[in-house]
Design a protein around this motif. Structure first.
Motif, PDB file in Angstrom:
ATOM      1  N   GLU A 148      31.349  64.374  23.150  1.00 51.92           N
ATOM      2  CA  GLU A 148      30.238  64.345  21.987  1.00 51.92           C
ATOM      3  C   GLU A 148      30.432  65.325  21.053  1.00 51.92           C
ATOM      4  O   GLU A 148      30.022  65.044  19.780  1.00 51.92           O
ATOM      5  N   GLU A 149      30.609  66.665  21.420  1.00 46.79           N
ATOM      6  CA  GLU A 149      30.651  67.833  20.724  1.00 46.79           C
ATOM      7  C   GLU A 149      31.671  67.604  19.517  1.00 46.79           C
ATOM      8  O   GLU A 149      31.420  67.988  18.265  1.00 46.79           O
ATOM      9  N   SER A 150      32.755  67.335  19.965  1.00 48.63           N
ATOM     10  CA  SER A 150      34.095  67.369  18.967  1.00 48.63           C
ATOM     11  C   SER A 150      34.144  65.948  18.369  1.00 48.63           C
ATOM     12  O   SER A 150      35.084  65.582  17.406  1.00 48.63           O
ATOM     13  N   ASP A 151      33.584  64.920  18.932  1.00 46.84           N
ATOM     14  CA  ASP A 151      33.644  63.452  18.688  1.00 46.84           C
ATOM     15  C   ASP A 151      34.959  63.050  18.720  1.00 46.84           C
ATOM     16  O   ASP A 151      35.678  62.139  17.860  1.00 46.84           O
ATOM     17  N   VAL A 152      35.724  63.457  19.929  1.00 45.52           N
ATOM     18  CA  VAL A 152      36.977  62.996  20.042  1.00 45.52           C
ATOM     19  C   VAL A 152      36.818  61.940  21.287  1.00 45.52           C
ATOM     20  O   VAL A 152      36.213  62.118  22.211  1.00 45.52           O
ATOM     21  N   VAL A 153      37.798  60.764  21.077  1.00 41.18           N
ATOM     22  CA  VAL A 153      37.624  59.811  22.001  1.00 41.18           C
ATOM     23  C   VAL A 153      39.098  59.758  22.535  1.00 41.18           C
ATOM     24  O   VAL A 153      40.148  59.728  21.897  1.00 41.18           O
ATOM     25  N   ALA A 154      39.343  59.692  24.083  1.00 35.81           N
ATOM     26  CA  ALA A 154      40.755  59.621  24.443  1.00 35.81           C
ATOM     27  C   ALA A 154      40.851  58.612  25.816  1.00 35.81           C
ATOM     28  O   ALA A 154      39.792  58.277  26.445  1.00 35.81           O
ATOM     29  N   LEU A 155      41.978  58.132  25.809  1.00 31.44           N
ATOM     30  CA  LEU A 155      42.112  57.275  26.816  1.00 31.44           C
ATOM     31  C   LEU A 155      42.438  57.705  28.318  1.00 31.44           C
ATOM     32  O   LEU A 155      43.027  58.693  28.132  1.00 31.44           O
ATOM     33  N   GLU A 156      41.695  57.401  29.258  1.00 36.47           N
ATOM     34  CA  GLU A 156      42.145  57.935  30.351  1.00 36.47           C
ATOM     35  C   GLU A 156      43.075  57.305  31.165  1.00 36.47           C
ATOM     36  O   GLU A 156      43.655  56.049  30.359  1.00 36.47           O
ATOM     37  N   ARG A 157      43.774  57.804  32.100  1.00 35.69           N
ATOM     38  CA  ARG A 157      45.127  57.220  32.861  1.00 35.69           C
ATOM     39  C   ARG A 157      44.763  56.073  33.260  1.00 35.69           C
ATOM     40  O   ARG A 157      43.907  56.018  34.182  1.00 35.69           O
ATOM     41  N   LEU A 158      44.927  54.935  33.092  1.00 42.00           N
ATOM     42  CA  LEU A 158      44.627  53.548  33.476  1.00 42.00           C
ATOM     43  C   LEU A 158      45.591  53.321  34.552  1.00 42.00           C
ATOM     44  O   LEU A 158      46.804  53.435  34.535  1.00 42.00           O
ATOM     45  N   PRO A 159      45.086  52.607  35.618  1.00 39.94           N
ATOM     46  CA  PRO A 159      45.844  52.020  36.679  1.00 39.94           C
ATOM     47  C   PRO A 159      46.700  50.833  36.214  1.00 39.94           C
ATOM     48  O   PRO A 159      46.581  50.313  35.154  1.00 39.94           O
ATOM     49  N   PRO A 160      48.030  50.752  36.878  1.00 35.95           N
ATOM     50  CA  PRO A 160      48.853  50.077  36.277  1.00 35.95           C
ATOM     51  C   PRO A 160      48.515  48.253  36.252  1.00 35.95           C
ATOM     52  O   PRO A 160      48.844  47.781  35.100  1.00 35.95           O
ATOM     53  N   PRO A 161      47.667  47.836  36.912  1.00 36.37           N
ATOM     54  CA  PRO A 161      46.962  46.595  36.831  1.00 36.37           C
ATOM     55  C   PRO A 161      46.375  46.377  35.642  1.00 36.37           C
ATOM     56  O   PRO A 161      46.160  45.473  34.892  1.00 36.37           O
ATOM     57  N   VAL A 162      45.608  47.506  35.265  1.00 35.53           N
ATOM     58  CA  VAL A 162      44.777  47.496  34.101  1.00 35.53           C
ATOM     59  C   VAL A 162      45.667  47.427  32.774  1.00 35.53           C
ATOM     60  O   VAL A 162      45.376  46.759  31.962  1.00 35.53           O
ATOM     61  N   ARG A 183      31.415  45.781  42.130  1.00 38.58           N
ATOM     62  CA  ARG A 183      30.548  45.992  40.445  1.00 38.58           C
ATOM     63  C   ARG A 183      31.606  46.729  39.516  1.00 38.58           C
ATOM     64  O   ARG A 183      31.768  46.573  38.312  1.00 38.58           O
ATOM     65  N   GLY A 184      32.554  47.515  40.199  1.00 38.54           N
ATOM     66  CA  GLY A 184      33.438  48.408  39.499  1.00 38.54           C
ATOM     67  C   GLY A 184      34.564  47.251  38.822  1.00 38.54           C
ATOM     68  O   GLY A 184      34.806  47.500  37.390  1.00 38.54           O
ATOM     69  N   VAL A 185      34.900  46.155  39.387  1.00 34.94           N
ATOM     70  CA  VAL A 185      35.788  45.020  38.949  1.00 34.94           C
ATOM     71  C   VAL A 185      35.076  44.389  38.011  1.00 34.94           C
ATOM     72  O   VAL A 185      35.527  43.838  36.760  1.00 34.94           O
ATOM     73  N   ASP A 186      33.824  43.979  38.183  1.00 34.30           N
ATOM     74  CA  ASP A 186      33.029  43.275  37.178  1.00 34.30           C
ATOM     75  C   ASP A 186      32.970  44.212  35.953  1.00 34.30           C
ATOM     76  O   ASP A 186      32.946  43.602  34.787  1.00 34.30           O
ATOM     77  N   ARG A 187      32.461  45.364  36.070  1.00 34.07           N
ATOM     78  CA  ARG A 187      32.608  46.333  34.803  1.00 34.07           C
ATOM     79  C   ARG A 187      33.604  46.360  34.157  1.00 34.07           C
ATOM     80  O   ARG A 187      33.687  46.136  32.898  1.00 34.07           O
ATOM     81  N   LEU A 188      34.945  46.577  34.784  1.00 28.54           N
ATOM     82  CA  LEU A 188      36.070  46.678  34.142  1.00 28.54           C
ATOM     83  C   LEU A 188      36.520  45.235  33.115  1.00 28.54           C
ATOM     84  O   LEU A 188      36.501  45.239  31.988  1.00 28.54           O
ATOM     85  N   PHE A 189      36.236  44.263  33.739  1.00 28.13           N
ATOM     86  CA  PHE A 189      36.454  42.738  33.195  1.00 28.13           C
ATOM     87  C   PHE A 189      35.403  42.670  31.749  1.00 28.13           C
ATOM     88  O   PHE A 189      35.604  41.995  30.895  1.00 28.13           O
ATOM     89  N   LEU A 199      45.511  44.712  29.857  1.00 33.70           N
ATOM     90  CA  LEU A 199      45.373  45.261  28.506  1.00 33.70           C
ATOM     91  C   LEU A 199      46.573  44.540  27.776  1.00 33.70           C
ATOM     92  O   LEU A 199      46.374  44.241  26.710  1.00 33.70           O
ATOM     93  N   ALA A 200      47.752  44.973  28.109  1.00 38.17           N
ATOM     94  CA  ALA A 200      49.043  44.532  27.244  1.00 38.17           C
ATOM     95  C   ALA A 200      48.876  43.216  27.063  1.00 38.17           C
ATOM     96  O   ALA A 200      49.378  42.697  26.161  1.00 38.17           O
ATOM     97  N   ASN A 201      48.416  42.328  28.361  1.00 36.09           N
ATOM     98  CA  ASN A 201      48.639  40.800  28.116  1.00 36.09           C
ATOM     99  C   ASN A 201      47.465  40.379  27.252  1.00 36.09           C
ATOM    100  O   ASN A 201      48.036  39.655  26.179  1.00 36.09           O
ATOM    101  N   CYS A 202      46.492  41.062  27.046  1.00 32.56           N
ATOM    102  CA  CYS A 202      45.295  40.519  26.221  1.00 32.56           C
ATOM    103  C   CYS A 202      45.799  40.674  24.648  1.00 32.56           C
ATOM    104  O   CYS A 202      45.700  40.288  23.754  1.00 32.56           O
ATOM    105  N   ARG A 203      46.126  42.117  24.616  1.00 34.43           N
ATOM    106  CA  ARG A 203      46.652  42.452  23.305  1.00 34.43           C
ATOM    107  C   ARG A 203      47.935  41.568  22.792  1.00 34.43           C
ATOM    108  O   ARG A 203      47.892  41.056  21.530  1.00 34.43           O
ATOM    109  N   ALA A 204      48.887  41.261  23.646  1.00 39.71           N
ATOM    110  CA  ALA A 204      49.920  40.143  23.233  1.00 39.71           C
ATOM    111  C   ALA A 204      49.334  38.834  22.817  1.00 39.71           C
ATOM    112  O   ALA A 204      49.741  38.242  21.701  1.00 39.71           O
TER     113      ALA A 204
END
Length: 128
Positions: free
Chosen positions: A97-111, A19-25, A115-120
Motif C-alpha cells: 500500500e505504501e508504494s502502490d505496487v502489486v505483485a504476483l505471488e508464486r502460484l502453485p502449478p494447478p493454479v 474455504r481456501g479452494v472456494d476463495r481461489l475459485f 489460470l492459463a486455461n481461463c486466459r486461453a
C-alpha cells in the motif's frame, strides 16, 4: 466418509481447506480479478495506477493513452478496496500500500494451469 490422516469429518482444518479452494475459485470467477492476474503473469510487478489504466483499456477496447484519468481513478479505487484485498487473501498477489505496487505471488502449478486455461479460453472467445 474417508478422511485424510488424523482428520475427522468437520475438523476445522478440513473446513479451512474447503474455504481456501472456494476463495481461489471465487477469485477466478470475477473477470476483473482474472485480468489482474493475467497482467501480473506477464509483468509480475506493476504500479496500481498502471494496472488500473491497463484494465480500463482492455475493458473499453482502447489504448492506455486513451484512458480518461477519471475512469482510471474509479477502477484504481475499485481495485484497492475490493479486488486486491480479495486476491491477497486468496494468496495470489502481494500488494504494498505504501508504494502502490502489486505483485504476483508464486502460484502453485494447478493454479497456474487453471489460470492459463481461463486466459486461453477468453482469448479465443474474444478473437484475440
Amino acid at each position: 466418509m474417508v478422511t485424510r490422516g488424523d482428520q475427522h469429518p468437520g475438523d476445522p482444518s478440513e473446513n479451512d481447506d474447503a474455504r481456501g479452494v472456494d476463495r481461489l475459485f471465487a477469485s477466478l470467477a470475477d473477470s476483473r480479478r482474472r485480468h489482474v492476474l493475467y497482467h501480473l503473469a506477464d509483468d509480475e510487478r506493476v504500479s496500481l495506477t498502471s494496472l488500473a489504466r491497463r484494465l480500463v483499456a482492455r475493458e473499453d477496447g482502447c489504448g492506455t493513452d486513451e484512458v480518461s484519468s477519471e475512469k482510471a481513478a474509479r477502477v484504481e479505487t475499485d481495485l484497492r478496496h475490493a479486488h486486491l484485498p480479495y486476491l491477497h487473501k486468496a494468496g495470489l498477489i502481494a500488494y504494498d500500500e505504501e508504494s502502490d505496487v502489486v505483485a504476483l505471488e508464486r502460484l502453485p502449478p494447478p493454479v497456474e494451469s487453471v489460470l492459463a486455461n481461463c486466459r486461453a479460453e477468453e482469448r479465443s472467445s474474444d478473437g484475440s
